[in-house]
Motif scaffolding. Structure first.
Motif, PDB file in Angstrom:
ATOM      1  N   ALA A 122       0.853  -1.184   0.000  1.00 21.01           N
ATOM      2  CA  ALA A 122       0.000   0.000   0.000  1.00 21.01           C
ATOM      3  C   ALA A 122       0.885   1.228   0.000  1.00 21.01           C
ATOM      4  O   ALA A 122       1.900   1.273   0.707  1.00 21.01           O
ATOM      5  N   LEU A 123       0.527   2.204  -0.795  1.00 24.81           N
ATOM      6  CA  LEU A 123       1.220   3.486  -0.804  1.00 24.81           C
ATOM      7  C   LEU A 123       0.337   4.515  -0.115  1.00 24.81           C
ATOM      8  O   LEU A 123      -0.829   4.679  -0.484  1.00 24.81           O
ATOM      9  N   VAL A 124       0.896   5.177   0.871  1.00 29.27           N
ATOM     10  CA  VAL A 124       0.202   6.266   1.549  1.00 29.27           C
ATOM     11  C   VAL A 124       0.908   7.560   1.153  1.00 29.27           C
ATOM     12  O   VAL A 124       2.081   7.759   1.486  1.00 29.27           O
ATOM     13  N   LEU A 125       0.199   8.416   0.404  1.00 37.14           N
ATOM     14  CA  LEU A 125       0.852   9.556  -0.232  1.00 37.14           C
ATOM     15  C   LEU A 125       0.093  10.857   0.023  1.00 37.14           C
ATOM     16  O   LEU A 125      -1.135  10.876   0.057  1.00 37.14           O
ATOM     17  N   PRO A 126       0.843  11.962   0.151  1.00 34.00           N
ATOM     18  CA  PRO A 126       0.190  13.263   0.313  1.00 34.00           C
ATOM     19  C   PRO A 126      -0.280  13.827  -1.023  1.00 34.00           C
ATOM     20  O   PRO A 126       0.277  13.528  -2.079  1.00 34.00           O
ATOM     21  N   ALA A 127      -1.320  14.638  -0.944  1.00 33.16           N
ATOM     22  CA  ALA A 127      -1.795  15.434  -2.083  1.00 33.16           C
ATOM     23  C   ALA A 127      -1.838  16.877  -1.599  1.00 33.16           C
ATOM     24  O   ALA A 127      -2.851  17.333  -1.060  1.00 33.16           O
ATOM     25  N   PRO A 128      -0.728  17.607  -1.743  1.00 30.28           N
ATOM     26  CA  PRO A 128      -0.612  18.914  -1.095  1.00 30.28           C
ATOM     27  C   PRO A 128      -1.504  19.982  -1.713  1.00 30.28           C
ATOM     28  O   PRO A 128      -1.846  19.931  -2.893  1.00 30.28           O
ATOM     29  N   ALA A 129      -1.852  20.965  -0.895  1.00 32.43           N
ATOM     30  CA  ALA A 129      -2.549  22.150  -1.392  1.00 32.43           C
ATOM     31  C   ALA A 129      -1.569  23.038  -2.143  1.00 32.43           C
ATOM     32  O   ALA A 129      -0.349  22.910  -2.020  1.00 32.43           O
ATOM     33  N   LYS A 130      -2.150  23.979  -2.911  1.00 31.96           N
ATOM     34  CA  LYS A 130      -1.339  25.008  -3.568  1.00 31.96           C
ATOM     35  C   LYS A 130      -1.945  26.374  -3.294  1.00 31.96           C
ATOM     36  O   LYS A 130      -3.135  26.518  -2.986  1.00 31.96           O
ATOM     37  N   LEU A 131      -1.128  27.381  -3.437  1.00 32.43           N
ATOM     38  CA  LEU A 131      -1.587  28.760  -3.476  1.00 32.43           C
ATOM     39  C   LEU A 131      -1.200  29.369  -4.806  1.00 32.43           C
ATOM     40  O   LEU A 131      -0.148  29.026  -5.361  1.00 32.43           O
ATOM     41  N   ASN A 132      -2.035  30.248  -5.316  1.00 34.46           N
ATOM     42  CA  ASN A 132      -1.637  31.136  -6.408  1.00 34.46           C
ATOM     43  C   ASN A 132      -1.114  32.409  -5.755  1.00 34.46           C
ATOM     44  O   ASN A 132      -1.892  33.233  -5.286  1.00 34.46           O
ATOM     45  N   ARG A 133       0.209  32.576  -5.736  1.00 35.02           N
ATOM     46  CA  ARG A 133       0.794  33.747  -5.086  1.00 35.02           C
ATOM     47  C   ARG A 133       0.620  35.000  -5.948  1.00 35.02           C
ATOM     48  O   ARG A 133       0.706  36.130  -5.471  1.00 35.02           O
ATOM     49  N   LEU A 134       0.386  34.776  -7.228  1.00 31.23           N
ATOM     50  CA  LEU A 134       0.089  35.826  -8.204  1.00 31.23           C
ATOM     51  C   LEU A 134      -0.841  35.201  -9.235  1.00 31.23           C
ATOM     52  O   LEU A 134      -0.678  34.031  -9.577  1.00 31.23           O
ATOM     53  N   GLY A 152      -2.513  19.090   3.184  1.00 34.14           N
ATOM     54  CA  GLY A 152      -3.310  18.659   2.043  1.00 34.14           C
ATOM     55  C   GLY A 152      -4.102  17.413   2.361  1.00 34.14           C
ATOM     56  O   GLY A 152      -4.321  17.061   3.520  1.00 34.14           O
ATOM     57  N   ASP A 153      -4.551  16.731   1.311  1.00 33.09           N
ATOM     58  CA  ASP A 153      -5.255  15.464   1.446  1.00 33.09           C
ATOM     59  C   ASP A 153      -4.250  14.322   1.532  1.00 33.09           C
ATOM     60  O   ASP A 153      -3.049  14.509   1.285  1.00 33.09           O
ATOM     61  N   THR A 154      -4.750  13.124   1.861  1.00 36.20           N
ATOM     62  CA  THR A 154      -3.915  11.922   1.893  1.00 36.20           C
ATOM     63  C   THR A 154      -4.624  10.809   1.126  1.00 36.20           C
ATOM     64  O   THR A 154      -5.827  10.594   1.322  1.00 36.20           O
ATOM     65  N   LEU A 155      -3.883  10.128   0.259  1.00 31.44           N
ATOM     66  CA  LEU A 155      -4.427   8.999  -0.488  1.00 31.44           C
ATOM     67  C   LEU A 155      -3.689   7.725  -0.117  1.00 31.44           C
ATOM     68  O   LEU A 155      -2.461   7.729  -0.002  1.00 31.44           O
ATOM     69  N   THR A 156      -4.448   6.649   0.083  1.00 31.64           N
ATOM     70  CA  THR A 156      -3.872   5.321   0.287  1.00 31.64           C
ATOM     71  C   THR A 156      -4.265   4.464  -0.899  1.00 31.64           C
ATOM     72  O   THR A 156      -5.461   4.321  -1.210  1.00 31.64           O
ATOM     73  N   HIS A 213      -8.253   4.995  -1.013  1.00 31.65           N
ATOM     74  CA  HIS A 213      -8.950   5.665   0.086  1.00 31.65           C
ATOM     75  C   HIS A 213      -8.486   7.111   0.105  1.00 31.65           C
ATOM     76  O   HIS A 213      -7.289   7.394   0.152  1.00 31.65           O
ATOM     77  N   LEU A 214      -9.435   8.035   0.043  1.00 34.65           N
ATOM     78  CA  LEU A 214      -9.138   9.465   0.030  1.00 34.65           C
ATOM     79  C   LEU A 214      -9.508  10.072   1.371  1.00 34.65           C
ATOM     80  O   LEU A 214     -10.683  10.117   1.745  1.00 34.65           O
ATOM     81  N   LEU A 231       4.759  15.270  -2.076  1.00 37.64           N
ATOM     82  CA  LEU A 231       4.484  14.028  -2.806  1.00 37.64           C
ATOM     83  C   LEU A 231       5.749  13.489  -3.439  1.00 37.64           C
ATOM     84  O   LEU A 231       6.046  12.286  -3.357  1.00 37.64           O
ATOM     85  N   HIS A 232       6.511  14.355  -4.066  1.00 36.19           N
ATOM     86  CA  HIS A 232       7.738  13.914  -4.743  1.00 36.19           C
ATOM     87  C   HIS A 232       8.805  13.491  -3.740  1.00 36.19           C
ATOM     88  O   HIS A 232       9.586  12.574  -3.996  1.00 36.19           O
ATOM     89  N   ALA A 233       8.822  14.155  -2.594  1.00 33.63           N
ATOM     90  CA  ALA A 233       9.739  13.723  -1.539  1.00 33.63           C
ATOM     91  C   ALA A 233       9.369  12.321  -1.063  1.00 33.63           C
ATOM     92  O   ALA A 233      10.242  11.463  -0.845  1.00 33.63           O
ATOM     93  N   ALA A 234       8.070  12.048  -0.928  1.00 35.19           N
ATOM     94  CA  ALA A 234       7.613  10.736  -0.467  1.00 35.19           C
ATOM     95  C   ALA A 234       7.940   9.639  -1.476  1.00 35.19           C
ATOM     96  O   ALA A 234       8.253   8.498  -1.097  1.00 35.19           O
ATOM     97  N   LEU A 235       7.886   9.967  -2.766  1.00 32.18           N
ATOM     98  CA  LEU A 235       8.160   8.983  -3.815  1.00 32.18           C
ATOM     99  C   LEU A 235       9.625   8.908  -4.199  1.00 32.18           C
ATOM    100  O   LEU A 235      10.023   8.078  -5.027  1.00 32.18           O
ATOM    101  N   GLY A 236      10.436   9.830  -3.667  1.00 26.58           N
ATOM    102  CA  GLY A 236      11.858   9.847  -4.018  1.00 26.58           C
ATOM    103  C   GLY A 236      12.118  10.313  -5.425  1.00 26.58           C
ATOM    104  O   GLY A 236      13.109   9.933  -6.053  1.00 26.58           O
ATOM    105  N   ARG A 237      11.243  11.165  -5.954  1.00 28.69           N
ATOM    106  CA  ARG A 237      11.421  11.673  -7.319  1.00 28.69           C
ATOM    107  C   ARG A 237      12.211  12.973  -7.285  1.00 28.69           C
ATOM    108  O   ARG A 237      12.059  13.768  -6.381  1.00 28.69           O
TER     109      ARG A 237
END
Length: 289
Positions: A10-22, A46-50, A95-96, A283-289
């Motif tokens: 099972a992969l438990v991964l973040p789905a981070p929020a974003k802001l539009n700074r401009l 953010g959200d978390t997906l499994t 699972h979301l 997310l990329h830190a969690a996946l090692g990308r």
């Protein structure tokens, strides 16, 4: 050769929020879409997906989001799109764990879709390139590619032409006023500014956060008085701005202590949280990308 699928993991991964700074709107296309210039930055919340593989090819999502048909959820659409594009016969149980407000301008659905694409690419052992996954993501929504690429970015076009940038990483207090903002209503409003002169990325970055604005903000203020009220309340206490087409607004703070103090002042009835700006997606830190 692509890596082997992870059939029993099972992969438990973040789905981070974003802001539009401009966010500048520089024109309207013949197809009705708008040309934009924006600065995307991630948040450490953010959200978390499994995600778990299935051998029968079925895509199962739980729980069902109120008001969203399961087949319309961007998570399910992303999974099915990846199956078709790759020819993969595996399926997934997903699972979301939803934390981000729907329609808040924080990119929650787009981020969930990107996490699904990257996560299932890993889980199913597909080995698709980030560029290919971003291409698939763009067909789901204009904000999906920035989450797939995973770096703060200057974006143009409809938001799909991305150049990685390094932005300041302050603390933010983000407030949701408790209203749902309709993106079509904002972009269809007669009073919306649609012809802001384009600027270069270098000029935007040189100007700094104090000069950044959101062209959607005056229209959202006019259409949604509750958002205007929150913006006015927040602007007295910190540099305040709307993200995307709203409804969330954010205040920029110099430290976590300042964010905590501001958070303690938020009136009851407003959904609020603090978060740190990030230039690399968790997310990329969690996946090692």
């Amino acid at each position: 050769m692509p890596p082997s699928p992870l059939l029993n993991e099972a992969l438990v991964l973040p789905a981070p929020a974003k802001l539009n700074r401009l966010l500048h709107i520089t024109g309207r296309r013949a197809d009705g879409y708008h040309d934009l210039q924006t600065l995307f930055q991630f948040l450490d919340i953010g959200d978390t997906l499994t995600l778990c593989s299935r051998e029968d090819g079925a895509i199962r999502l739980a729980p069902r989001l109120p008001g969203v048909e399961t087949e319309d959820n961007l998570v399910v659409r992303a999974a099915r799109l990846l199956q078709v594009a790759s020819g993969c016969r595996l399926g997934a149980d997903i699972h979301l764990d939803k934390h981000l407000p729907l329609g808040g301008g924080l990119g929650g659905g787009s981020s969930d879709a990107a996490t699904t694409l990257l996560g299932l690419d890993t889980l199913w052992g597909l080995g698709l390139s980030q560029a290919r996954l971003a291409e698939l993501g763009l067909s789901l929504g204009a904000d999906v590619p920035v989450f797939v690429h995973g770096h703060a970015a200057w974006a143009e076009g409809v938001g799909e032409r991305l150049t990685p940038v390094e932005l300041d990483t302050p603390w933010f207090v983000v407030i949701h006023p408790g209203v749902t903002v309709s993106t079509p209503a904002v972009f269809g409003a007669a009073q919306l500014t649609r012809h802001t002169p384009p600027i270069t990325m270098a000029r935007a970055l040189q100007g700094g956060a104090g000069s950044w604005t959101n062209d959607c903000e005056p229209t959202v203020r006019a259409l949604y008085p509750k958002v205007a009220h929150v913006l006015d309340w927040l602007a007295i206490r910190a540099p305040a701005m709307l993200t995307g087409t709203g409804a969330c607004v954010f205040g920029r703070l110099g430290s976590e202590t300042q964010a905590d103090r501001l958070l303690a002042e938020v009136p009851e009835g407003w959904q609020a949280f603090k978060a740190r700006g990030l230039n690399r997606s968790p997310l990329h830190a969690a996946l090692g990308r």
